[in-house]
Motif scaffolding. Sequence first.
Motif, PDB file in Angstrom:
ATOM      1  N   VAL A 152      14.367 -50.061  -3.584  1.00 56.13           N
ATOM      2  CA  VAL A 152      13.690 -48.789  -3.959  1.00 56.13           C
ATOM      3  C   VAL A 152      14.489 -47.725  -3.456  1.00 56.13           C
ATOM      4  CG1 VAL A 152      11.549 -47.465  -3.959  1.00 56.13           C
ATOM      5  CG2 VAL A 152      11.164 -49.810  -4.292  1.00 56.13           C
ATOM      6  N   ILE A 153      14.734 -46.565  -4.313  1.00 60.05           N
ATOM      7  CA  ILE A 153      15.447 -45.396  -3.737  1.00 60.05           C
ATOM      8  C   ILE A 153      14.125 -44.213  -3.877  1.00 60.05           C
ATOM      9  CG2 ILE A 153      16.954 -43.648  -4.595  1.00 60.05           C
ATOM     10  CD1 ILE A 153      18.600 -45.922  -5.727  1.00 60.05           C
ATOM     11  N   GLY A 154      14.108 -43.321  -2.965  1.00 56.86           N
ATOM     12  CA  GLY A 154      13.382 -42.300  -3.092  1.00 56.86           C
ATOM     13  C   GLY A 154      11.817 -42.481  -2.521  1.00 56.86           C
ATOM     14  N   ARG A 155      11.689 -43.385  -1.746  1.00 61.27           N
ATOM     15  CA  ARG A 155      10.246 -43.657  -1.329  1.00 61.27           C
ATOM     16  C   ARG A 155      10.485 -44.068  -0.025  1.00 61.27           C
ATOM     17  NH1 ARG A 155       5.827 -45.701  -4.950  1.00 61.27           N
ATOM     18  NH2 ARG A 155       5.103 -46.971  -3.256  1.00 61.27           N
ATOM     19  N   HIS A 156       9.759 -43.305   1.058  1.00 57.24           N
ATOM     20  CA  HIS A 156      10.027 -43.620   2.599  1.00 57.24           C
ATOM     21  C   HIS A 156       8.904 -44.516   2.945  1.00 57.24           C
ATOM     22  CE1 HIS A 156      12.834 -40.396   3.751  1.00 57.24           C
ATOM     23  NE2 HIS A 156      12.425 -39.897   2.468  1.00 57.24           N
ATOM     24  N   ASP A 157       8.758 -45.991   2.211  1.00 53.94           N
ATOM     25  CA  ASP A 157       7.866 -47.118   2.346  1.00 53.94           C
ATOM     26  C   ASP A 157       8.482 -47.751   3.680  1.00 53.94           C
ATOM     27  OD1 ASP A 157       6.711 -46.414   0.190  1.00 53.94           O
ATOM     28  OD2 ASP A 157       7.432 -47.695  -0.898  1.00 53.94           O
ATOM     29  N   MET A 158       7.496 -48.580   4.284  1.00 53.55           N
ATOM     30  CA  MET A 158       7.714 -49.369   5.356  1.00 53.55           C
ATOM     31  C   MET A 158       7.466 -50.917   4.641  1.00 53.55           C
ATOM     32  SD  MET A 158       8.705 -47.951   7.905  1.00 53.55           S
ATOM     33  CE  MET A 158       8.280 -48.746   9.571  1.00 53.55           C
ATOM     34  N   PRO A 159       8.483 -51.211   3.629  1.00 46.64           N
ATOM     35  CA  PRO A 159       8.059 -52.585   2.900  1.00 46.64           C
ATOM     36  C   PRO A 159       8.234 -53.834   3.847  1.00 46.64           C
ATOM     37  CG  PRO A 159      10.185 -51.547   2.191  1.00 46.64           C
ATOM     38  CD  PRO A 159       9.369 -50.928   3.238  1.00 46.64           C
ATOM     39  N   ALA A 160       7.469 -54.874   3.494  1.00 43.63           N
ATOM     40  CA  ALA A 160       8.067 -56.243   3.880  1.00 43.63           C
ATOM     41  C   ALA A 160       8.959 -56.979   3.034  1.00 43.63           C
ATOM     42  CB  ALA A 160       6.585 -56.879   3.959  1.00 43.63           C
ATOM     43  N   GLY A 161       8.729 -56.541   1.602  1.00 45.44           N
ATOM     44  CA  GLY A 161       9.381 -57.568   0.870  1.00 45.44           C
ATOM     45  C   GLY A 161      10.687 -56.952   0.011  1.00 45.44           C
ATOM     46  N   TYR A 162      10.707 -55.719   0.052  1.00 42.56           N
ATOM     47  CA  TYR A 162      11.866 -54.914  -0.654  1.00 42.56           C
ATOM     48  C   TYR A 162      12.980 -53.983   0.252  1.00 42.56           C
ATOM     49  CZ  TYR A 162       8.256 -51.320  -1.422  1.00 42.56           C
ATOM     50  OH  TYR A 162       7.313 -50.459  -1.097  1.00 42.56           O
ATOM     51  N   ASP A 163      13.746 -53.368  -0.052  1.00 41.79           N
ATOM     52  CA  ASP A 163      14.492 -52.459   0.499  1.00 41.79           C
ATOM     53  C   ASP A 163      14.474 -51.272  -0.001  1.00 41.79           C
ATOM     54  OD1 ASP A 163      15.395 -54.873   1.960  1.00 41.79           O
ATOM     55  OD2 ASP A 163      17.324 -54.733   0.460  1.00 41.79           O
ATOM     56  N   THR A 164      14.606 -50.130   0.923  1.00 42.57           N
ATOM     57  CA  THR A 164      14.663 -48.837   0.726  1.00 42.57           C
ATOM     58  C   THR A 164      15.839 -48.106   0.983  1.00 42.57           C
ATOM     59  OG1 THR A 164      13.528 -48.091   2.665  1.00 42.57           O
ATOM     60  CG2 THR A 164      11.965 -48.662   0.910  1.00 42.57           C
ATOM     61  N   VAL A 165      16.261 -46.761   0.028  1.00 42.38           N
ATOM     62  CA  VAL A 165      17.493 -46.182   0.459  1.00 42.38           C
ATOM     63  C   VAL A 165      16.910 -44.841   0.159  1.00 42.38           C
ATOM     64  CG1 VAL A 165      19.656 -45.579  -0.302  1.00 42.38           C
ATOM     65  CG2 VAL A 165      18.927 -47.950  -0.292  1.00 42.38           C
ATOM     66  N   ASN A 166      16.994 -43.891   1.116  1.00 43.64           N
ATOM     67  CA  ASN A 166      16.532 -42.568   0.935  1.00 43.64           C
ATOM     68  C   ASN A 166      17.847 -41.591   1.704  1.00 43.64           C
ATOM     69  OD1 ASN A 166      13.562 -42.574   0.102  1.00 43.64           O
ATOM     70  ND2 ASN A 166      13.597 -44.224   1.462  1.00 43.64           N
ATOM     71  N   GLY A 167      17.501 -40.398   1.116  1.00 48.14           N
ATOM     72  CA  GLY A 167      18.148 -39.150   2.011  1.00 48.14           C
ATOM     73  C   GLY A 167      16.890 -38.811   3.148  1.00 48.14           C
ATOM     74  N   ASP A 168      17.681 -38.306   4.079  1.00 44.95           N
ATOM     75  CA  ASP A 168      16.483 -37.728   5.070  1.00 44.95           C
ATOM     76  C   ASP A 168      16.083 -36.550   4.807  1.00 44.95           C
ATOM     77  OD1 ASP A 168      15.454 -36.919   7.569  1.00 44.95           O
ATOM     78  OD2 ASP A 168      16.951 -37.664   8.852  1.00 44.95           O
ATOM     79  N   ASP A 169      15.074 -36.664   4.134  1.00 48.07           N
ATOM     80  CA  ASP A 169      14.221 -35.600   3.601  1.00 48.07           C
ATOM     81  C   ASP A 169      13.745 -34.719   4.707  1.00 48.07           C
ATOM     82  OD1 ASP A 169      14.004 -35.943   0.520  1.00 48.07           O
ATOM     83  OD2 ASP A 169      13.524 -37.695   1.335  1.00 48.07           O
ATOM     84  N   ALA A 170      13.305 -35.132   5.779  1.00 50.57           N
ATOM     85  CA  ALA A 170      12.695 -34.054   6.816  1.00 50.57           C
ATOM     86  C   ALA A 170      13.897 -33.169   7.349  1.00 50.57           C
ATOM     87  CB  ALA A 170      12.126 -34.875   7.895  1.00 50.57           C
ATOM     88  N   ALA A 171      15.116 -33.933   7.570  1.00 50.22           N
ATOM     89  CA  ALA A 171      16.294 -33.269   8.077  1.00 50.22           C
ATOM     90  C   ALA A 171      16.754 -32.078   7.128  1.00 50.22           C
ATOM     91  CB  ALA A 171      17.366 -34.236   8.446  1.00 50.22           C
ATOM     92  N   GLY A 172      16.729 -32.699   5.752  1.00 47.98           N
ATOM     93  CA  GLY A 172      17.284 -31.644   4.744  1.00 47.98           C
ATOM     94  C   GLY A 172      16.319 -30.503   4.423  1.00 47.98           C
ATOM     95  N   ALA A 173      15.132 -30.923   4.566  1.00 46.90           N
ATOM     96  CA  ALA A 173      14.129 -29.546   4.410  1.00 46.90           C
ATOM     97  C   ALA A 173      14.534 -28.538   5.704  1.00 46.90           C
ATOM     98  CB  ALA A 173      12.716 -30.112   4.346  1.00 46.90           C
TER      99      ALA A 173
END
Lengths: 343, 343
Positions: A152-173
């Motif tokens: 999943v791209i674009g969700r800062h989830d803490m998933p158990a069964g899938y991976d996530t890829v995100n930008g650092d939105d807090a840092a960017g903002a």
Amino acid sequence: MSTQDGRAQAPKRATITDVARVAGVSRGAVSKVIRDAYGVSPAMRARVEEAIERLAYRPRTAARALRGSGFTIGLALPVFGNDFFSQIVLGVNETLAGTGYRFILAPDTSESSSSHTLDALADREVDGIIAVSPMVSTDWLENLARYVPVVVIGRHDMPAGYDTVNGDDAAGARLVMNHLLEQGHRRIVHLTGDYVQVAARPADPHSIRSVVFREMMLSAGLVPRQVTTAADPAAIVACVRDLLAGDEPPTAIFAAHDFLAIHALRVVATSEPRVAIAGYDGVDIASHPMISLTTVDQRGVEIGRTAATLLLERIKGRTTPARHVSTPELLIRRSTAPDGATG
Amino acid sequence: MSTQDGRAQAPKRATITDVARVAGVSRGAVSKVIRDAYGVSPAMRARVEEAIERLAYRPRTAARALRGSGFTIGLALPVFGNDFFSQIVLGVNETLAGTGYRFILAPDTSESSSSHTLDALADREVDGIIAVSPMVSTDWLENLARYVPVVVIGRHDMPAGYDTVNGDDAAGARLVMNHLLEQGHRRIVHLTGDYVQVAARPADPHSIRSVVFREMMLSAGLVPRQVTTAADPAAIVACVRDLLAGDEPPTAIFAAHDFLAIHALRVVATSEPRVAIAGYDGVDIASHPMISLTTVDQRGVEIGRTAATLLLERIKGRTTPARHVSTPELLIRRSTAPDGATG
DNA sequence: CTGAAAGCGCTTACAG
DNA sequence: CTGAAAGCGCTTACAG
């Protein structure tokens, strides 16, 4: 000689059975040659390959996927035609090149929500799914991930069964807000989409940007003000026009993404006094000298590349979740330059 | 208890057999309920639907496509992220809404040519294919069309087995040239892609635009001059920079499509004297006041809608070829306004 | 190294 | 109205 169905006498493409017959071998043998599997004599391979050539045979992905793998991954996009998402697609494509995997794209449509799009991909028996900002619950995603590898791209989830890829939105903002505050702006408005619900979706990138905006305004002793708009250009233009015509118009706008920023510029381009605008994403057109929009480069291509890499790992068997965050970069341009520097 | 393959114990999604077992009916009966086919008693339907609900069953498109129809059409794009093509996708989406058909997108990638993309779609057993500007021969397309319904966008072919949908490129190019000539321009250069080969691909829209440019220059007693460039922004910028720095730089540029025009504007934005630019396509950003590019609206959404409509007709059985041409419209903006009107 | 058989999940005639 | 059987085009163990 025509039938009711115009396609009734459409010729059939050659199948694995045809190839087997022409080559004088079993279907299993042909399958092995196709898959380059172990245990085929050079002589047999030659005969099969000749038959394949002669019949212009192509294995049907639909049939392969049913039994084994179709070597296809599905890429689900929430909208079509967004330049930032195009960067992601480019990155996915780069990483998949040379792996033997293809990808198909499925955008959410007016009548199909994210869940329908993802289901439709799963129904096609893809080997894995990359979902960009899907509007479904984490439970829903976890369940999907039980059946098919998911990134999943674009969700800062803490998933158990899938991976996530995100930008650092807090840092960017923070980069954006520091920049605007350093320029001396006090009346800064955050312009975001009307679907953003910070409380309901705290893991959403736009929620995070909104929260950081609020925090930084408050700690600077300023009043955070946020306006929301529908996604279409006309609505954005109307929203910004109202904003500038209202009491105490802002001196700067922090737009939650470049599409908003660029359409906001339609209004600002002809407004007096000048209003600074910063966007978020780093789409190509932002660098155009006639636009020259300050923005945060999210490195969409890198995000796409990483997502594809993680998905291939999962397809190969990894089950532990991975979470990747890419570092954003502020690109300062004319849209936030001090007065007078307007091009 | 783990196996070598991490996915080995991934749960299986419910199949039609599971539903049949739970509902206590045959698989054929379940199939009928799913397809809403004739001859199912209300009682049986209720039981089956309950089982479907309970098992969260979803029919596998991959399996359906193998036997009947997967209700999916494939949309092949030569590149991803082009705004004009996005308009086409929007139109296709509009027309498909409510028909029960979905679509998947397959862009040509760095390692897969148009033929590979189209084959890959056919291998997935889609019910039909819309191919945008495919770089294959007409024979190749005719052959593909023997096996699957095909509609081609962006080729002025005279096909026997598939349909075509195009803008009227000759009319559109004339609109542009008349406009530039009326403005008094004599040194007009046509900027086009380096893949355009008028002789080899006379049915290509870009070939037609090039030919019309040439004809109209000649009949105006002027010297037609054409420059070609690779598709990436850096190459376009370098090409235009060279052009303006050369002997007898043009006073106007007719770009073969908006992407070229917009990147050419990067150079022109800072050049003296001013050079007029017109594009072709009618992408959204061209209307932005900070860009304000004169262009020809090809009505991409309409083209997409028409293509989808024709494809649905073919899927239903039509075999006679259809050819649709949409009328372009010139949108005059600041990029070709007389000197001094520059924004 | 090669082939016959079973099976992936569905639909399609064909009987009852 | 309902079910049993065959088949779509492939791959996967399993024998030989």
